[in-house]
Motif scaffolding. Structure first.
Motif: not given
Length: 562
Positions: A281-289
């Motif tokens: 499986x694939x996941x995306x880590x990212x920033x957010x607020x």
């Protein structure tokens, strides 16, 4: 831009699943870079002017993350003294190759100028917990470096900064091959790394792109880019090529953004990196607020945080599993209960270890435990709250919008140059400081130190640090002995209190605008989140000390969006 891409959201991952609630790393944890090594996921985030440098986290399931140390050797000489607010270490990129953990990053020493005046460095370690090597400088064309390890070769990606008069500060993505010799034991000798061959321009865009990461899949090189700056226009853009050096075809839709809908709970979504689970499986880590609404518009007091999204592949392009490009606040991740979950490590609450942080240098001899008094810390005062140099400030990131912090301070200042107490902090121009200090006898104007007859009195002063200059919000006389200080934070409002000698709590000054301690306040670029902490000042000889005890930090809500 609508909220859906053609096609329907897909089902859950294969096998047992559990729920991850975004942000998964809460509070100031921007620019996440995630990898998987065996059964563990590892994550590095930006630290800017704060120590420990490059905080590291680990997780078994992408949902629950625990501190895993930091790259303590990241800064040459262990000093960021003098770097501006929101300068320092930007966007580290973590990788693993040849049995070694690698991290590349930039140290930014100028803001608001044509030149970022930065250096790019590499550190390596046999284990994420260290020991990490001393930093080795790499040929950085701009900030946001990352490494691609492919077919036994190593490549450095960078933003290109054209710092000439009239040049573009974000002028494309470049790639340089690195030669990394091996030691006799077959371990990469990164102390002798050097650039080889020409530097290649991979992609230029009219709009701002940065944060390059490359993922190799099915014969394609996928170039993930942070697009649109790190504010509300942020996003993740994807380009691909059959050749590492291009040309790259740009996807016609973003992989991730919230810029088209201010009602999305997770705003500023961008700066992503793909990671693959053991089951494929694939996941995306990212920033957010998680911004709060104010009369001046949305403000993000908790800074930029780390979130995860599930990704599927459609016609050779990555897409969010839920459809569209908006980040979800709840994501299904593989359940790895059979692996034992995340191990909990003890001792994290003991200062000055994590989650405590210090400004521009590690904690030194200015913070010490008090002998024979467990739980009591002694801070030796140094420079002021507006100094870019040696501050005696010990602070923790705020991770929720509703919090209470309390501490007892025992201090006997004898001059206005000495003070100690509680601080609500964003930067040297945005803070609220509630300090025990000295002032003239009641009714007398400020007239410098009155040396004769030990004149003056001990007081509690609430100071508001502001880009237009600091001002005093309240001054209250104190009785002898320790004083208990408290701050209550509710979304955009904070109240500060004191209590002496077991007496009742009394509010000090008016309700204050806590939203000023955010990325979105003020005229200049700001990239960190709000902190709460303790500090001490001595502007004459750095000898004054204050004792702090009974520190507590409580959150009254931990649900997303609250």
């Amino acid at each position: 831009m609508s909220g859906l891409v053609s096609g329907r959201p897909v089902g859950p991952p294969k096998g047992p699943v559990r729920r991850a609630v975004n942000p998964v790393v809460r509070g100031f944890a921007p620019d996440p870079s995630a990898i998987r090594v065996g059964d563990w996921y590892y994550l590095a985030t930006s630290s800017f002017e704060w120590f420990p440098t490059i905080p590291l986290y680990r997780s078994r399931d992408l949902a629950d993350w625990e501190p895993a140390g930091s790259v303590g050797t990241a800064v040459p000489g262990r000093s960021l003294l003098g770097v501006p607010d929101s300068g320092g270490i930007w966007a580290p990129a973590l990788s693993h190759a040849d049995g070694v953990f690698w991290v590349v990053y930039s140290i930014v020493r100028s803001l608001g100028t044509r030149h970022f005046d930065l250096e790019t460095y590499l550190c390596t370690a046999p284990d994420v917990g260290g020991p990490w090597s001393e930093p080795v400088r790499l040929p950085g064309h701009g900030f946001d470096p990352s490494l691609l390890h492919h077919d036994g070769r190593h490549y450095l990606l960078n933003l290109q900064n054209d710092s000439r008069v009239g040049g573009r500060r974000f002028d494309g993505i470049v790639l340089t091959e690195l030669e990394v010799p091996l030691t006799g034991g077959g371990v990469p000798d990164t102390a002798r790394v050097r650039a080889v061959g020409p530097t290649s321009l991979l992609l230029q865009r009219d709009n701002l792109v940065e944060g390059p990461k490359i993922t190799v899949k099915d014969g394609w090189f996928y170039l993930l880019l942070a697009e649109g700056g790190t504010g509300v226009e942020h996003g993740v853009l994807v380009a691909r090529s059959r050749s590492l050096t291009g040309p790259y075809e740009v996807d016609d839709v973003p992989l991730l953004t919230s810029r088209d809908d201010p009602a999305v709970p997770l705003q500023k979504a961008g700066h992503g990196e793909l990671v693959r689970t053991p089951s494929g499986e694939w996941y995306l880590t990212h920033l957010a607020s998680r911004p709060l609404e104010t009369p001046s518009g949305p403000r993000s007091t908790l800074g930029r945080e780390t979130a995860v999204q599930r990704v599927v592949w459609v016609d050779g392009w990555p897409r969010l599993a839920q459809g569209g490009w908006h980040p979800a606040t709840e994501v299904e991740v593989p359940d790895v209960t059979e692996l034992g979950g995340v191990e909990q490590r003890g001792g994290l609450e003991i200062a000055p270890a994590w989650p405590w942080s210090t400004l521009r240098e590690p904690a030194g001899d200015w913070v010490q435990p008090v002998p024979d008094q467990p739980g009591v810390l002694r801070l030796r005062g140094r420079q002021s709250a507006e100094s870019l140099w040696q501050q005696s400030l010990l602070a923790q990131r705020l991770t929720e919008h509703h919090a209470e912090v309390e501490v007892t301070v025992d201090a006997e200042p004898t001059t206005f140059t000495q003070s100690a107490g509680l601080v609500l902090w964003y930067s040297t121009t945005s803070y609220y400081q509630l300090h025990v200090t000295w002032t003239e006898p009641e009714g007398e104007p400020q007239a410098g130190q009155q040396w004769a007859g030990n004149q003056g009195r001990r007081v509690l002063v609430l100071t508001h640090g502001h880009p237009d200059g600091a001002r005093v919000l309240d001054t209250v006389a104190l009785v002898d002995g320790p004083v208990r200080l408290r701050a209550q934070i509710d979304d955009v409002t904070a109240r500060l209190w004191s209590a002496s000698d077991g007496g009742p709590w009394a509010q000090i000054g008016p309700d204050v605008d806590f939203s000023e301690l955010s990325d979105d306040f003020g005229p200049r670029l700001r990239f960190t989140g709000a902190f709460v902490g303790i500090s001490a000042v001595d502007l004459v000889d750095g000898a004054f000390t204050a004792d702090f005890s009974d520190w507590t930090l409580r959150y009254r809500s931990t649900m997303p969006g609250d």
